[in-house]
Structures are given as structure tokens and as C-alpha cells.
Scaffold this active site. Structure first.
Site, mmCIF file in Angstrom:
data_model
loop_
_atom_site.group_PDB
_atom_site.id
_atom_site.type_symbol
_atom_site.label_atom_id
_atom_site.label_comp_id
_atom_site.label_asym_id
_atom_site.label_seq_id
_atom_site.Cartn_x
_atom_site.Cartn_y
_atom_site.Cartn_z
ATOM 1 N N GLY A 25 0.732 -1.380 0.066
ATOM 2 C CA GLY A 25 0.140 0.058 -0.026
ATOM 3 C C GLY A 25 0.683 1.223 0.160
ATOM 4 O O GLY A 25 0.181 2.435 0.173
ATOM 5 N N ASP A 63 3.875 -9.998 -7.547
ATOM 6 C CA ASP A 63 2.841 -9.732 -6.400
ATOM 7 C C ASP A 63 1.758 -10.621 -6.604
ATOM 8 O O ASP A 63 1.025 -10.417 -7.695
ATOM 9 C CB ASP A 63 2.526 -8.051 -6.185
ATOM 10 C CG ASP A 63 1.939 -8.068 -4.944
ATOM 11 O OD1 ASP A 63 1.366 -8.960 -4.262
ATOM 12 O OD2 ASP A 63 1.789 -6.891 -4.516
ATOM 13 N N CYS A 294 -4.415 19.611 6.378
ATOM 14 C CA CYS A 294 -2.827 19.424 5.695
ATOM 15 C C CYS A 294 -1.943 19.708 6.752
ATOM 16 O O CYS A 294 -0.977 19.091 6.650
ATOM 17 C CB CYS A 294 -2.946 20.553 4.516
ATOM 18 S SG CYS A 294 -4.209 20.237 3.114
#
EC number: 3.6.-.-
Length: 359
Positions: A25, A63, A294
């Protein structure tokens, strides 16, 4: 002293094998695909003709979660397929490691036909071959090693200049890196007279005391071929002129932890690694108004970026921005790849969208 924060040096190297790995990920597939487009777009010097020519690149996913097809918006399978838009220079394939182990294991080891686990083989060697296959199949990492050994033999005949591996998550990769050393040590013992006698006795006991195993001397060439295949993989892995490993991470605790574990294992097995790609950085132009979310993300990320900079001060640390959407298709991958060669600067480049436009 810090190295240039790009992967530019790789493009001008003579590397033949590049592994891209890290925690699941973190953007391994996007990074490996973008890197493949870079290599495929960069001519290589031909020493024979003293001219430049297009570089042929093969991108392989080992993978089990295969994402190459999604990244390029194109279906790939177990044989090399030209990538749309780069048909002359870039090819991709997605392989299932288990099919190499269970389908072509005997061939990978170099076993002669009578012990290649052929169901129709009349000799009891077929049974012994099945025992060996099942035993070896339980070794962690044997699937990935089988893929590499098979590709190593086949790709060298297909005239690719560089092969890039989009690897499985860290755990699988670590087992792959350790396996050649383990198998080589095991085979050294097995090929001794005492080791082979032990194998024969064990096989006889399993098959039955009345089974005649015939001329066991024919096993020796098979095991020697296996050892040679494994040793060749190990030589390729540890040759810094031929093989490099690129670690991919994001600035979060688990990812940084796994990256350090991976780097330490790479060092342990003498595999070259001096490049780390840090993905998904929240970077905004200074002219933009403050964003509470942010700022919170940047505060967390800055903590782990400081750790990365400290741990890997003698690495190429490439810092990639978080983009507005998924990176899919050759144009988007090429836009992403731009910042593997040129450090991203939020004030200069602005926000980058998937169509390649800056804002």
C-alpha cells in the site's frame, strides 16, 4: 553526505535487474511502472555499433495481488505483452509464483526427465521427484526464487536490457532474499557423500523398503544443476553492477520500520540498495491558505521524514507528492516519473493532477 534526491543515476547505469519493494500500500506498483517508463524512454549506448538505440525493458509483477494491469489500464498475463503507447520498448507480465514452483519445478532445478515428477514415468524416481518437490515447496520464498531462476534463464535469450520487478510485500521479499544463501548451504551438505547417502536412505524408507531406486548416481548431476542455478541467482543478486533494490515507503511508523528492516536484510545479503522513494507527501505551495487537515498531516509526516533523512543520509531519498487522483495509464505514469528525476518543489511545480497539468 546526502546524495542527489533522484533516481537519475540508475538510468545511466548498466543494471540488468531492478527490484522495487516495500510494505503493502505504499505505491510500489506506481513507482515500478513509472520507473519502467523512464527506462523505456531513455536510449542506451550500444558498444558494438558505437551508437544509441532504444532500450528494451521488461516489467514483471511477482505480487499475487497483481496491479500492473490496473496501472497501465491494460490486461497482462504470464507472457510479456507490449505496453500500449510504448510497444517497441516496454513489455509487462504478471506471473503467479506458485505456478512456477508446482508446474515447472523440475525444469527449474534442471532435473532429468525420469525424476521430473512426470506422472507417467515408470521409474520410482518419479515418486522421489514428487517427494523432493513437496519438501522444497514448503520452503518460505521458494515460489519467488523459482520465478527469478526461470526468468533468469529465459529473459537472457529475449534481449531485454533491463528487467524491473514489482515485488510482493516486504515479508515475501525478505524470504526471497534469504533463500539462495540457505539453499546453497543446504546443497553443499547434500552433495557430500554422507548427505546423499542420507537422502537415499530417507527416500527408500518413505517409498518402502522393497522399492528399488536404481542407479542413484544419476541424481548427482540433477542436484549439481540445482546448486548451479541457485548460485547463479545469488551471484546476480549480489553483483552491484547488475542488481539494485529500490525501497518504497510512506512517512508513517510501520512503513519506515519495515523499510529499515528491509534495508538491514539487503545489507546482510550484500544486495545493493542506495535509493528510497517516499510517496504520498502532503506538500502545498506557500501561497496557498492554511489547511488544518493538511497542517496536521504535514506535522506527522515531518517527524518521519526527519527519521528517514537521518537514517539514510547516504542514500538517494526521492520525495514524491500526494497526487489528486490515482496514477493510471502511460501519460500519468510519465508525469509521475518526472519527479523521480527532478525533485518536486510545491512552489515551482504547484499541485499535480493525473492529467499532468500543474495548478
Amino acid at each position: 553526505m546526502s546524495l542527489e534526491p533522484t533516481l537519475r543515476d540508475l538510468l545511466h547505469s548498466k543494471l540488468q535487474w531492478i527490484f522495487v519493494g516495500g510494505k503493502g500500500g505504499v505505491g510500489k506498483t506506481t513507482t515500478s511502472c513509472a520507473l519502467a517508463t523512464l527506462f523505456a524512454s531513455t536510449p542506451v549506448h550500444d558498444a558494438v555499433t558505437n551508437t544509441t538505440r532504444p532500450r528494451r525493458v521488461l516489467l514483471i509483477s511477482t505480487d499475487p495481488a497483481h496491479n500492473l494491469s490496473d496501472a497501465f489500464s491494460q490486461k497482462f498475463g504470464k507472457t510479456p505483452v507490449p505496453v500500449n503507447g510504448m510497444e517497441e520498448t516496454l513489455f509487462a507480465m504478471e506471473v503467479d509464483p506458485t505456478t512456477f514452483t508446482h508446474g515447472g519445478f523440475g525444469a527449474m532445478l534442471g532435473f532429468p526427465g525420469h525424476i521430473a515428477t512426470d506422472a507417467d514415468a515408470p521409474s520410482p524416481f518419479a515418486a522421489l521427484g514428487n517427494i523432493l518437490k513437496e519438501a522444497a515447496g514448503t520452503l518460505p520464498g521458494i515460489d519467488e526464487l523459482s520465478v527469478f531462476a526461470e526468468i533468469l534463464r529465459g529473459v537472457q535469450q529475449l534481449s531485454y536490457d533491463v528487467v524491473i520487478f514489482d515485488t510482493a510485500p516486504t515479508g515475501h521479499t525478505l524470504r526471497l532474499l534469504a533463500l539462495p544463501h540457505t539453499l546453497n548451504s543446504t546443497m553443499e551438505k547434500l552433495l557430500s557423500v554422507e548427505g546423499l547417502n542420507t537422502l537415499i536412505q530417507a527416500a527408500s524408507a518413505v517409498l518402502s523398503s522393497t522399492t528399488n531406486l536404481g542407479d542413484m548416481s544419476s541424481l548427482m548431476p540433477a542436484f549439481k544443476q540445482w546448486r548451479e542455478n541457485v548460485q547463479e541467482v545469488q551471484r546476480q543478486f549480489t553483483d552491484a553492477e547488475k542488481t539494485a533494490f529500490i525501497c518504497v515507503c510512506i512517512p508513517e511508523f510501520l512503513s519506515v520500520y519495515e523499510t529499515e528492516r528491509l534495508v538491514q536484510e539487503l545489507m546482510k545479503y550484500d544486495i545493493s540498495c542506495d535509493s528510497i522513494v517516499v510517496n504520498q507527501l502532503v506538500l502545498k505551495p506557500s501561497s496557498e491558505p492554511d489547511c488544518r487537515m493538511c497542517n496536521a498531516r504535514q506535522k506527522i509526516q515531518s517527524k518521519y521524514l526527519a527519521q528517514i533523512d537521518s537514517l539514510y543520509e547516504d542514500f538517494h531519498v526521492v520525495k514524491m507528492p500526494l497526487l489528486s487522483d490515482e496514477v493510471r495509464g502511460v501519460p500519468a505514469l510519465q508525469r509521475f516519473a518526472q519527479f523521480l528525476l527532478e525533485p518536486y518543489d510545491a512552489d515551482r511545480h504547484g499541485y499535480i493532477d493525473v492529467c499532468g497539468a500543474a495548478s
